[in-house]
Design an enzyme around this catalytic site. Structure first.
Site, PDB file in Angstrom:
ATOM      1  N   HIS A 235       9.075   1.147   3.262  1.00 37.98           N
ATOM      2  CA  HIS A 235      10.207   1.178   4.197  1.00 37.98           C
ATOM      3  C   HIS A 235      11.043  -0.073   3.967  1.00 37.98           C
ATOM      4  O   HIS A 235      10.751  -0.872   3.052  1.00 37.98           O
ATOM      5  CB  HIS A 235       9.692   1.297   5.638  1.00 37.98           C
ATOM      6  CG  HIS A 235       8.637   0.296   5.980  1.00 37.98           C
ATOM      7  ND1 HIS A 235       8.887  -1.051   6.050  1.00 37.98           N
ATOM      8  CD2 HIS A 235       7.304   0.437   6.219  1.00 37.98           C
ATOM      9  CE1 HIS A 235       7.785  -1.686   6.359  1.00 37.98           C
ATOM     10  NE2 HIS A 235       6.788  -0.813   6.457  1.00 37.98           N
TER      11      HIS A 235
ATOM     12  N   SER B  16       4.433   1.238   8.039  1.00 38.06           N
ATOM     13  CA  SER B  16       4.142   2.576   7.511  1.00 38.06           C
ATOM     14  C   SER B  16       3.447   3.415   8.580  1.00 38.06           C
ATOM     15  O   SER B  16       3.580   4.636   8.615  1.00 38.06           O
ATOM     16  CB  SER B  16       3.253   2.475   6.272  1.00 38.06           C
ATOM     17  OG  SER B  16       3.847   1.592   5.349  1.00 38.06           O
TER      18      SER B  16
ATOM     19  N   LYS C 157       5.245  -9.414   9.563  1.00 41.87           N
ATOM     20  CA  LYS C 157       4.697  -8.447  10.524  1.00 41.87           C
ATOM     21  C   LYS C 157       3.173  -8.553  10.580  1.00 41.87           C
ATOM     22  O   LYS C 157       2.573  -8.483  11.635  1.00 41.87           O
ATOM     23  CB  LYS C 157       5.137  -7.031  10.119  1.00 41.87           C
ATOM     24  CG  LYS C 157       5.343  -6.111  11.275  1.00 41.87           C
ATOM     25  CD  LYS C 157       4.172  -5.243  11.631  1.00 41.87           C
ATOM     26  CE  LYS C 157       3.705  -4.373  10.512  1.00 41.87           C
ATOM     27  NZ  LYS C 157       2.304  -3.969  10.751  1.00 41.87           N
TER      28      LYS C 157
ATOM     29  N   MET D 135       0.842  -1.200   0.000  1.00 39.92           N
ATOM     30  CA  MET D 135       0.000   0.000   0.000  1.00 39.92           C
ATOM     31  C   MET D 135       0.879   1.251   0.000  1.00 39.92           C
ATOM     32  O   MET D 135       0.426   2.337   0.351  1.00 39.92           O
ATOM     33  CB  MET D 135      -0.940  -0.002   1.211  1.00 39.92           C
ATOM     34  CG  MET D 135      -1.928  -1.175   1.158  1.00 39.92           C
ATOM     35  SD  MET D 135      -3.474  -0.865   2.019  1.00 39.92           S
ATOM     36  CE  MET D 135      -2.894  -0.529   3.673  1.00 39.92           C
TER      37      MET D 135
ATOM     38  N   HIS E 286       9.333  -3.469   3.355  1.00 36.49           N
ATOM     39  CA  HIS E 286       8.858  -3.747   1.994  1.00 36.49           C
ATOM     40  C   HIS E 286      10.036  -4.108   1.083  1.00 36.49           C
ATOM     41  O   HIS E 286       9.936  -5.018   0.245  1.00 36.49           O
ATOM     42  CB  HIS E 286       8.173  -2.515   1.389  1.00 36.49           C
ATOM     43  CG  HIS E 286       6.935  -2.078   2.100  1.00 36.49           C
ATOM     44  ND1 HIS E 286       6.872  -0.942   2.854  1.00 36.49           N
ATOM     45  CD2 HIS E 286       5.692  -2.637   2.156  1.00 36.49           C
ATOM     46  CE1 HIS E 286       5.654  -0.792   3.343  1.00 36.49           C
ATOM     47  NE2 HIS E 286       4.924  -1.815   2.940  1.00 36.49           N
TER      48      HIS E 286
HETATM   49  O1  PAF Z   1      -0.100  -5.697   3.658  1.00 42.72           O
HETATM   50  C1  PAF Z   1      -0.543  -4.794   2.914  1.00 42.72           C
HETATM   51  O2  PAF Z   1       0.135  -3.801   2.642  1.00 42.72           O
HETATM   52  C2  PAF Z   1      -1.938  -4.934   2.323  1.00 42.72           C
HETATM   53  O3  PAF Z   1      -2.807  -5.532   3.215  1.00 42.72           O
HETATM   54  C3  PAF Z   1      -1.950  -5.666   0.962  1.00 42.72           C
HETATM   55  C4  PAF Z   1      -1.500  -7.113   1.086  1.00 42.72           C
HETATM   56  C5  PAF Z   1      -1.043  -4.929  -0.019  1.00 42.72           C
HETATM   57  C6  PAF Z   1      -3.373  -5.659   0.398  1.00 42.72           C
HETATM   58  O4  PAF Z   1      -3.853  -4.362   0.216  1.00 42.72           O
END
Ligand code: PAF
Length: 274
Positions: free
Chosen positions: A31, A183, A146, A27, A34
């Site tokens: 950071h 985030s 997480k 989303m 990810h």
């Molecule tokens: O973990 C996330 O950032 C969200 O839940 C995902 C898997 C991208 C779905 O919107």
């Protein structure tokens, strides 16, 4: 890095990428946590796709959809530098055209803990991830530990619905003081940020107490005293890693899970017992 904003363009890119294709759904507000997913995908797969989409369906009324951190320029630069081949960056209408009306039920796992606190959350996650998987069609999807319950919900979903994508869970990346990267850490005030690592400390105290022979109830009572008085504990428990049913022993595969509110910010954390 190529960028696709519509389903049609995205499919045209994904269809010609060398396989296996690894996929990192996000989303945004990226950071190191990810980027660890992207690095693992780069290591394991011939091509890497990522998505950035703040999915309104997984936010409940009164939650932080409007203020959820967004930094599209920085996200693009980070994904490009990390070696992503194609970024899917859909607008709301590309994912949910008018008259959209089909949802994926998140099953029993999705009713527990986070699902009990946020009743429509996991349905939003399973619905958007189903759509993303249908667009990207990756061999492997990389998810962060997480969000442990999300990993269990999505593993069950791909198994139950015969989705031909394997899920790989990548360990949580932490700040130097133990706070799990998220985030939402950006929301914390100075004092809340200083108190936030006590959630991780609480989970560790629970594990230590149970390893030392305390019952789960005794260990929970002892561990919760480690949480900062600034925080409000939503839950603290030991669960089976696959079903998210509470268990009484530290019997792997399991998670020690906790969620706490620091002011208006809810933080999640877990320890994975493999
Ligand atoms: O973990 C996330 O950032 C969200 O839940 C995902 C898997 C991208 C779905 O919107």
């Amino acid at each position: 890095m190529q960028i696709a904003t519509t389903v049609r363009h995205a499919r045209a890119f994904f269809d010609v990428l060398p396989r296996p294709l690894g996929f990192v759904p996000t989303m945004g507000a990226l950071h190191e946590g990810h980027l660890a997913l992207v690095h693992r995908a780069r290591e394991a797969c011939a091509s890497v796709a990522a998505s950035v989409f703040v999915n309104p369906l997984q936010f409940g009324p009164g939650e932080d959809l409007e203020k959820y951190p967004r930094d599209p320029e920085a996200d693009r630069a980070k994904l490009d530098a990390a070696g992503v081949d194609v970024l899917f960056l859909p607008a709301y209408e590309a994912m949910y055209p008018s008259h959209f009306s089909t949802y994926v039920d998140a099953g029993t796992i999705g009713t527990r803990y986070e699902g009990a606190m946020r009743p429509t959350h996991f349905r939003g996650v399973t619905t958007v991830v189903t759509k993303l998987l249908n667009v990207v069609r990756p061999e492997v999807m990389f998810l962060g530990q997480k969000d442990a319950q999300q990993t269990a919900v999505l593993r069950k979903m791909v198994a139950d619905l015969d989705v031909p994508t394997r899920i790989e869970v990548v360990p949580t990346i932490r700040e130097a003081d133990g706070l799990a990267m998220s985030s939402r850490n950006l929301y914390l005030s100075h004092n809340e940020r200083a108190a936030a690592p006590t959630l991780h400390g609480t989970l560790q105290a629970l594990r230590t107490a149970m390893e030392g022979g305390k019952s789960k109830d005794e260990a929970i009572a002892e561990a919760r005293t480690c949480l900062s008085p600034l925080a409000h504990l939503d839950y603290l428990d030991v669960v089976d890693a696959n079903t998210f049913e509470p268990i009484e022993e530290l019997a792997p595969p399991a998670f020690i899970i906790g969620a706490a509110r620091f002011g208006a910010t809810r933080l999640l954390d877990n320890l994975w017992l493999q």
